[in-house]
Design a protein around this motif. Structure first.
Motif, short mmCIF file in Angstrom:
data_model
loop_
_atom_site.label_atom_id
_atom_site.label_comp_id
_atom_site.label_asym_id
_atom_site.label_seq_id
_atom_site.Cartn_x
_atom_site.Cartn_y
_atom_site.Cartn_z
N VAL A 93 -17.39 -4.77 1.71
CA VAL A 93 -17.42 -4.41 3.14
C VAL A 93 -18.47 -3.08 3.05
CG1 VAL A 93 -15.73 -2.52 2.65
CG2 VAL A 93 -16.03 -3.43 4.77
N GLN A 94 -19.20 -2.97 4.09
CA GLN A 94 -20.08 -1.60 4.11
C GLN A 94 -19.41 -0.48 4.28
OE1 GLN A 94 -22.74 -2.75 7.35
NE2 GLN A 94 -24.14 -3.89 5.87
N SER A 95 -19.91 0.65 3.93
CA SER A 95 -19.57 1.89 4.15
C SER A 95 -18.97 2.04 5.59
CB SER A 95 -20.57 2.90 3.87
OG SER A 95 -20.08 4.30 4.03
N GLY A 96 -17.80 2.74 5.61
CA GLY A 96 -17.38 3.07 7.09
C GLY A 96 -16.50 1.96 7.69
N GLY A 97 -16.29 0.69 6.80
CA GLY A 97 -15.55 -0.52 7.08
C GLY A 97 -14.21 -0.24 6.81
N SER A 98 -13.32 -0.99 7.28
CA SER A 98 -12.15 -1.22 6.86
C SER A 98 -11.71 -2.80 5.95
CB SER A 98 -11.25 -1.24 8.21
OG SER A 98 -11.36 -0.03 8.84
N LEU A 99 -10.43 -2.65 5.40
CA LEU A 99 -9.90 -3.67 4.63
C LEU A 99 -8.52 -3.34 4.26
CD1 LEU A 99 -12.13 -4.48 1.38
CD2 LEU A 99 -11.81 -5.87 3.18
N THR A 100 -7.70 -4.43 4.29
CA THR A 100 -6.20 -4.29 4.03
C THR A 100 -5.92 -5.21 2.78
OG1 THR A 100 -5.91 -4.06 6.34
CG2 THR A 100 -3.99 -4.62 4.77
N LEU A 101 -4.98 -4.61 1.84
CA LEU A 101 -4.82 -5.00 0.69
C LEU A 101 -3.29 -5.45 0.72
CD1 LEU A 101 -6.45 -2.90 -1.97
CD2 LEU A 101 -7.53 -4.85 -0.76
N SER A 102 -2.99 -6.73 0.36
CA SER A 102 -1.59 -7.13 0.29
C SER A 102 -1.19 -7.42 -1.08
CB SER A 102 -1.58 -8.15 1.21
OG SER A 102 -1.82 -8.17 2.49
N CYS A 103 0.29 -7.09 -1.34
CA CYS A 103 0.87 -7.38 -2.73
C CYS A 103 2.08 -8.07 -2.40
CB CYS A 103 1.00 -5.99 -3.21
SG CYS A 103 2.02 -6.38 -4.88
N ALA A 104 2.07 -9.34 -2.85
CA ALA A 104 3.49 -10.10 -2.85
C ALA A 104 4.25 -9.75 -3.98
CB ALA A 104 3.07 -11.52 -2.66
N ALA A 105 5.47 -9.21 -3.69
CA ALA A 105 6.55 -8.71 -4.98
C ALA A 105 7.58 -9.57 -5.04
CB ALA A 105 6.87 -7.28 -4.64
N SER A 106 8.22 -9.70 -6.03
CA SER A 106 9.51 -10.29 -6.32
C SER A 106 10.65 -9.71 -5.48
CB SER A 106 9.84 -10.33 -7.60
OG SER A 106 9.11 -10.64 -8.62
N GLU A 107 11.27 -10.43 -5.10
CA GLU A 107 12.43 -9.97 -3.94
C GLU A 107 13.27 -8.94 -4.71
OE1 GLU A 107 15.11 -13.13 -2.89
OE2 GLU A 107 16.40 -12.18 -1.45
N SER A 108 13.58 -8.97 -5.68
CA SER A 108 14.28 -7.67 -6.21
C SER A 108 13.85 -6.55 -5.97
CB SER A 108 14.41 -7.85 -7.78
OG SER A 108 13.39 -8.04 -8.38
N VAL A 109 12.48 -6.31 -6.04
CA VAL A 109 11.74 -4.94 -5.74
C VAL A 109 12.10 -4.28 -4.48
CG1 VAL A 109 9.39 -3.85 -5.41
CG2 VAL A 109 9.90 -5.78 -7.31
N PHE A 110 12.04 -5.14 -3.48
CA PHE A 110 12.60 -4.69 -2.03
C PHE A 110 14.02 -4.83 -1.82
CE2 PHE A 110 8.44 -3.45 -0.70
CZ PHE A 110 7.61 -4.08 -1.47
N SER A 111 14.59 -5.68 -2.37
CA SER A 111 16.02 -5.87 -1.83
C SER A 111 17.16 -4.69 -2.44
CB SER A 111 16.44 -7.15 -2.39
OG SER A 111 16.63 -7.35 -3.58
N THR A 112 16.64 -4.22 -3.54
CA THR A 112 17.39 -3.17 -4.19
C THR A 112 17.18 -1.62 -3.63
OG1 THR A 112 15.92 -3.02 -6.13
CG2 THR A 112 17.47 -4.55 -6.40
N HIS A 113 16.17 -1.63 -2.96
CA HIS A 113 15.74 -0.18 -2.28
C HIS A 113 15.76 0.81 -3.41
CE1 HIS A 113 16.29 -2.15 1.46
NE2 HIS A 113 17.59 -2.50 1.07
N SER A 114 15.32 0.32 -4.63
CA SER A 114 15.30 1.36 -5.62
C SER A 114 14.09 1.53 -6.53
CB SER A 114 16.61 1.09 -6.51
OG SER A 114 16.47 0.17 -7.17
N TYR A 115 13.08 1.00 -5.97
CA TYR A 115 11.70 1.01 -6.85
C TYR A 115 10.89 1.92 -6.20
CZ TYR A 115 12.75 -3.13 -9.78
OH TYR A 115 13.26 -3.82 -10.86
#
Length: 126
Positions: free
Chosen positions: A12-34
């Protein structure tokens, strides 16, 4: 075993935008403790924390150089972590990694991460 898979990097050029995504194992978000975070690394610098947040909620933490430009967010239902990057600068060029650890310590500390993705390259041209 926690698995993390990043996507969304690119050029991307300077001043531009990007969105990164990260797909995680279910346990990371389901336990609410990470803590989940974004790190970045260049050939010249050690890997360093960029932004972090608790899967249980609360205020995110940012390194000073990205405050006001980057936003970390999560979608617990989709087991996804995001990093919205605006007003990108050439110094943001790096390999970006998604990481996770048990929330034994506050998520405002960028140490102790056990689980890592493979990384996604972000290149900002001036």
């Amino acid at each position: 075993q926690v698995q993390l898979v990043e996507s969304g990097g690119g050029s991307v050029q300077s001043g531009g935008s990007l969105t990164l995504s990260c797909a995680a194992s279910e346990s990371v978000f389901s336990t609410h403790s990470y803590c989940v975070a974004w790190f970045r690394q260049t050939p010249e610098k050690e890997r360093a924390g960029v932004a972090a947040i608790s899967t249980g909620g609360g205020n995110p933490s940012y390194t000073a150089s990205v405050k006001g430009r980057f936003t970390i967010s999560q979608d617990n239902a989709k087991n996804m972590l995001y990093l919205q990057m605006n007003s990108l600068k050439s110094e943001d060029t790096a390999m970006y990694y998604c990481a996770a650890r048990r929330q034994s310590y506050g998520c405002n500390w960028f140490g102790g991460y056990d689980y890592w993705g493979q990384g996604t390259q972000v290149t900002v041209s001036s």
